[in-house]
Design an enzyme around this catalytic site. Structure first.
Site, mmCIF file in Angstrom:
data_model
loop_
_atom_site.group_PDB
_atom_site.id
_atom_site.type_symbol
_atom_site.label_atom_id
_atom_site.label_comp_id
_atom_site.label_asym_id
_atom_site.label_seq_id
_atom_site.Cartn_x
_atom_site.Cartn_y
_atom_site.Cartn_z
ATOM 1 N N ALA A 50 2.785 -1.567 -4.742
ATOM 2 C CA ALA A 50 3.501 -0.490 -5.446
ATOM 3 C C ALA A 50 4.565 0.085 -4.524
ATOM 4 O O ALA A 50 4.309 0.300 -3.338
ATOM 5 C CB ALA A 50 2.523 0.599 -5.869
ATOM 6 N N LYS A 78 7.997 1.168 -12.305
ATOM 7 C CA LYS A 78 7.125 2.281 -11.921
ATOM 8 C C LYS A 78 7.945 3.564 -11.911
ATOM 9 O O LYS A 78 8.976 3.636 -11.230
ATOM 10 C CB LYS A 78 6.539 2.005 -10.527
ATOM 11 C CG LYS A 78 5.769 3.176 -9.958
ATOM 12 C CD LYS A 78 5.149 2.865 -8.602
ATOM 13 C CE LYS A 78 4.567 4.121 -7.992
ATOM 14 N NZ LYS A 78 4.088 3.933 -6.621
HETATM 15 C C1 LIG Z 1 -5.527 -1.174 1.074
HETATM 16 C C2 LIG Z 1 -4.038 -1.177 1.233
HETATM 17 C C3 LIG Z 1 -3.231 -0.913 0.135
HETATM 18 C C4 LIG Z 1 -1.846 -0.873 0.290
HETATM 19 N N1 LIG Z 1 -1.058 -0.549 -0.769
HETATM 20 C C5 LIG Z 1 0.264 -0.371 -0.583
HETATM 21 C C6 LIG Z 1 1.117 0.015 -1.635
HETATM 22 O O1 LIG Z 1 0.692 0.167 -2.770
HETATM 23 N N2 LIG Z 1 2.417 0.196 -1.369
HETATM 24 C C7 LIG Z 1 2.936 0.013 -0.131
HETATM 25 O O2 LIG Z 1 4.130 0.248 0.073
HETATM 26 N N3 LIG Z 1 2.168 -0.429 0.869
HETATM 27 C C8 LIG Z 1 0.856 -0.606 0.684
HETATM 28 N N4 LIG Z 1 0.083 -1.033 1.711
HETATM 29 C C9 LIG Z 1 0.698 -1.447 2.964
HETATM 30 C C10 LIG Z 1 1.238 -2.867 2.794
HETATM 31 O O3 LIG Z 1 0.201 -3.719 2.458
HETATM 32 C C11 LIG Z 1 1.879 -3.344 4.062
HETATM 33 O O4 LIG Z 1 2.796 -2.396 4.511
HETATM 34 C C12 LIG Z 1 2.628 -4.626 3.818
HETATM 35 O O5 LIG Z 1 1.841 -5.569 3.176
HETATM 36 C C13 LIG Z 1 3.122 -5.190 5.108
HETATM 37 O O6 LIG Z 1 2.114 -5.839 5.799
HETATM 38 P P1 LIG Z 1 2.515 -6.613 7.101
HETATM 39 O O7 LIG Z 1 3.554 -7.604 6.760
HETATM 40 O O8 LIG Z 1 2.808 -5.622 8.158
HETATM 41 O O9 LIG Z 1 1.146 -7.334 7.516
HETATM 42 P P2 LIG Z 1 0.420 -8.632 6.906
HETATM 43 O O10 LIG Z 1 0.619 -8.786 5.453
HETATM 44 O O11 LIG Z 1 -0.976 -8.569 7.406
HETATM 45 O O12 LIG Z 1 1.163 -9.844 7.617
HETATM 46 C C14 LIG Z 1 0.878 -10.204 8.945
HETATM 47 C C15 LIG Z 1 1.511 -11.546 9.224
HETATM 48 O O13 LIG Z 1 1.304 -11.863 10.591
HETATM 49 C C16 LIG Z 1 0.778 -13.163 10.670
HETATM 50 N N5 LIG Z 1 -0.043 -13.264 11.868
HETATM 51 C C17 LIG Z 1 -1.001 -12.408 12.314
HETATM 52 N N6 LIG Z 1 -1.556 -12.898 13.447
HETATM 53 C C18 LIG Z 1 -0.921 -14.067 13.719
HETATM 54 C C19 LIG Z 1 -1.032 -15.061 14.742
HETATM 55 N N7 LIG Z 1 -1.939 -14.968 15.721
HETATM 56 N N8 LIG Z 1 -0.227 -16.128 14.683
HETATM 57 C C20 LIG Z 1 0.699 -16.274 13.695
HETATM 58 N N9 LIG Z 1 0.859 -15.375 12.707
HETATM 59 C C21 LIG Z 1 0.045 -14.294 12.721
HETATM 60 C C22 LIG Z 1 -0.036 -13.338 9.407
HETATM 61 O O14 LIG Z 1 -0.271 -14.701 9.122
HETATM 62 C C23 LIG Z 1 0.909 -12.681 8.416
HETATM 63 O O15 LIG Z 1 1.910 -13.603 8.055
HETATM 64 C C24 LIG Z 1 -1.294 -1.123 1.563
HETATM 65 C C25 LIG Z 1 -2.115 -1.443 2.645
HETATM 66 C C26 LIG Z 1 -3.473 -1.457 2.497
HETATM 67 C C27 LIG Z 1 -4.342 -1.808 3.675
#
Ligand SMILES: Cc1cc2nc3c(=O)[nH]c(=O)nc-3n(C[C@H](O)[C@H](O)[C@H](O)COP(=O)(O)OP(=O)(O)OC[C@H]3O[C@@H](n4cnc5c(N)ncnc54)[C@H](O)[C@@H]3O)c2cc1C
Length: 496
Positions: A50, A78
């Site tokens: 969202a 939304k």
């Molecule tokens: C319960 C929950 C609900 C949420 N709901 C919302 C919402 O409604 N709206 C909103 O704006 N945000 C929301 N968020 C936050 C949102 O999910 C994140 O901000 C967004 O998905 C970004 O995640 P990220 O890319 O930082 O991490 P991730 O999606 O975890 O990506 C991490 C990446 O790093 C890679 N990686 C990790 N370790 C290694 C390694 N050793 N070697 C190679 N690659 C690696 C993984 O493979 C992946 O590609 C929510 C979060 C949670 C926990």
């Protein structure tokens, strides 16, 4: 050492990694090599579906075609968030994305509304907000309605969509697990990351998008984390996807329970559900039962528990590493702010981009802005928990009696005592948002600006009535949300 940036390495390919890759390649791709490393075996957090209206601006900046994006991600529109049972366990209010009523230079609309209440003009505050009325009527349209909106989207498909965009703009994707990160012995700057395959990827600027793992910013650079659990005690979530049993509504639902709250995010082809809760009051098993008892439709996935610690990294930019997304900190999804924080981090990085190498002043400026932005949003989220009248739950009682940041206390006191809300330019949530949530959570002003009392009674009645009628008329002419999706961006994504 020559610090001039020639290559940017993005570690991680979730929403943060691919948003960064898309924006950096679109705006700076001709100047630098950009590569992104991700691991299919590790995967992404898989939630975060969202948004808030700033996401539409991000897409416009990148030249992303809205219809193509919505079809590809099975997105819906939304218009706000409906908070259910947050005040006393039997109530609801909507935090809408638009402006409420009309303000005058001396005072905002709430003063006129409050004066109207005193004169027995008893309509909900939300009656004066077009977005809230359209959301409640399950209606939507674009330009003619002028509604402020954002999206619900499929997070996995969004990363894929941005990947195609970024690769088309020259980003090189590398598959593999990062097992080591090397640093310069004198400066401590990151020099390279190493993959399980033995491949070494060097660069001058590293963007840590490795999610909660925070492989570069924390595991390598030991940056430190400011823990906010004492203000935001929820530390767990459980997520499950279900099939749709009704037309998607153009708003997120946030339903409070005894030890946390539940989200419902409707996409075109399925619904995202989850429960955010505090493990001190609810076990994972009981949380799972509670969630599964409160969903509509059949589960399409196994319920998945996610653990987190609310807070922020001491510095989001440390040495030659910038953390974006979950690696930079976590504020729970109550106001859907994390994707926005990724976006604003990317834009801040671009504005302060260290073309000739990192400087202390640019790093300090970045971190100052990052800290301020996180703290403003933190206060807004704490408000929802703290201002509650739920008496039968130890969790809510603890939230009600806990100490809160001084900045938030001042804001609540000012509103309660005078009806006033002031925000600074850098704040994400406008006064409108604060007023909606404070009223919704039961904080009612003892006074208001007497500019409103200058109006004669019949003038006030007409002023308020005209706003309500204009909104009602506008909303009655809109198509339903489903009808609009069907003609504008029907998805061919099937529930899996
Ligand atoms: C319960 C929950 C609900 C949420 N709901 C919302 C919402 O409604 N709206 C909103 O704006 N945000 C929301 N968020 C936050 C949102 O999910 C994140 O901000 C967004 O998905 C970004 O995640 P990220 O890319 O930082 O991490 P991730 O999606 O975890 O990506 C991490 C990446 O790093 C890679 N990686 C990790 N370790 C290694 C390694 N050793 N070697 C190679 N690659 C690696 C993984 O493979 C992946 O590609 C929510 C979060 C949670 C926990």
């Amino acid at each position: 050492m020559d610090n001039k940036i020639k290559k940017i390495v993005i570690a991680g390919g979730g929403t943060a990694g691919w948003m960064a890759a898309a924006a950096l390649s679109k705006l700076l791709g001709k100047s630098f090599d950009i590569c992104l490393v991700e691991s299919d075996a590790i995967g992404t957090v898989g939630v975060g579906e969202a948004g808030i209206p700033t996401l539409t601006a991000f897409h416009r900046l990148l030249g992303i075609d809205e219809q193509a994006f919505m079809k590809a991600t099975s997105a819906t529109f939304k218009l706000g968030i409906n908070f259910e049972n947050w005040k006393n366990g039997d109530d609801e209010y909507m935090h809408g994305f638009g402006r409420v009523g009309k303000e005058c230079w001396a005072g905002e609309f709430q003063h006129f509304w409050l004066h109207g209440k005193r004169k027995n003009i008893n309509f909900d505050y939300g009656k004066y907000c077009p977005e809230i009325q359209a959301a409640k009527a399950k209606k939507f349209a674009l330009s003619k309605a002028g509604l402020n909106y954002s999206y619900h989207l499929d997070a996995t498909r969004y990363a894929k969509f941005l990947r195609s965009f970024a690769e088309a703009h020259g980003v090189k994707r590398l598959e593999g697990k990062i097992i080591d990160v090397t640093t310069h012995e004198k400066t401590g700057d990151i020099t390279a990351i190493q993959l399980e395959s033995g491949q070494v990827i060097d660069g001058q600027l590293f963007v840590d998008c490795t999610g909660f793992a925070a492989l570069l910013i924390e595991k390598t650079l030991n940056t430190g984390y400011e823990d906010w659990t004492h203000w935001l005690p929820c530390d767990s979530a459980i997520a499950v996807q279900t099939n749709s049993v009704s037309e998607p509504v153009p708003y997120t639902r946030s339903i409070a329970h005894d030890s946390g709250w539940q989200w419902r995010i409707p996409l075109q082809h399925r619904v995202g559900n989850g429960l955010v809760f505090c493990s001190k009051y609810l076990s994972d098993d009981n949380a799972k039962t509670l969630l599964l008892n409160n969903i509509e439709g059949e589960p399409l996935t196994q319920p998945r528990v996610i653990k987190f610690k609310t807070g922020r990294r001491e510095k989001a930019w440390n040495k030659n590493c910038v953390a974006l997304g979950l690696s930079s900190g976590f504020l729970e999804p109550l106001e859907s702010t994390s994707i926005h924080l990724i976006m604003s981090g990317i834009l801040r990085l671009i504005r302060l981009f260290p073309f000739e190498g990192t400087t202390t002043s640019a790093v300090n400026e970045y971190n100052k802005q990052f800290t301020t932005e996180f703290e403003h949003i933190r206060d807004f989220i704490i408000l929802h928990y703290h201002a509650n009248e739920r008496v039968n739950s130890p969790f809510w009682q603890d939230c009600k009696t806990m100490d809160i940041p001084e900045s938030l206390k001042q804001r609540i006191d000012l509103f309660r005592e005078t009806g006033r809300v002031f925000i600074t330019e850098s704040e994400l949530f406008r006064a409108d948002s604060w007023v909606q949530v404070m009223l919704g959570q039961g904080i009612y002003p003892e006074q208001y600006h007497q500019i409103a009392a200058i109006m004669k009674d019949h003038e006030l009645t007409k002023f308020l009535g005209d706003i309500r009628q204009a909104i009602e008329k506008g909303v009655s002419n809109l198509p339903t949300h489903q009808a609009f999706l069907d003609q504008y961006c029907p998805t061919d994504v099937q529930p899996t």
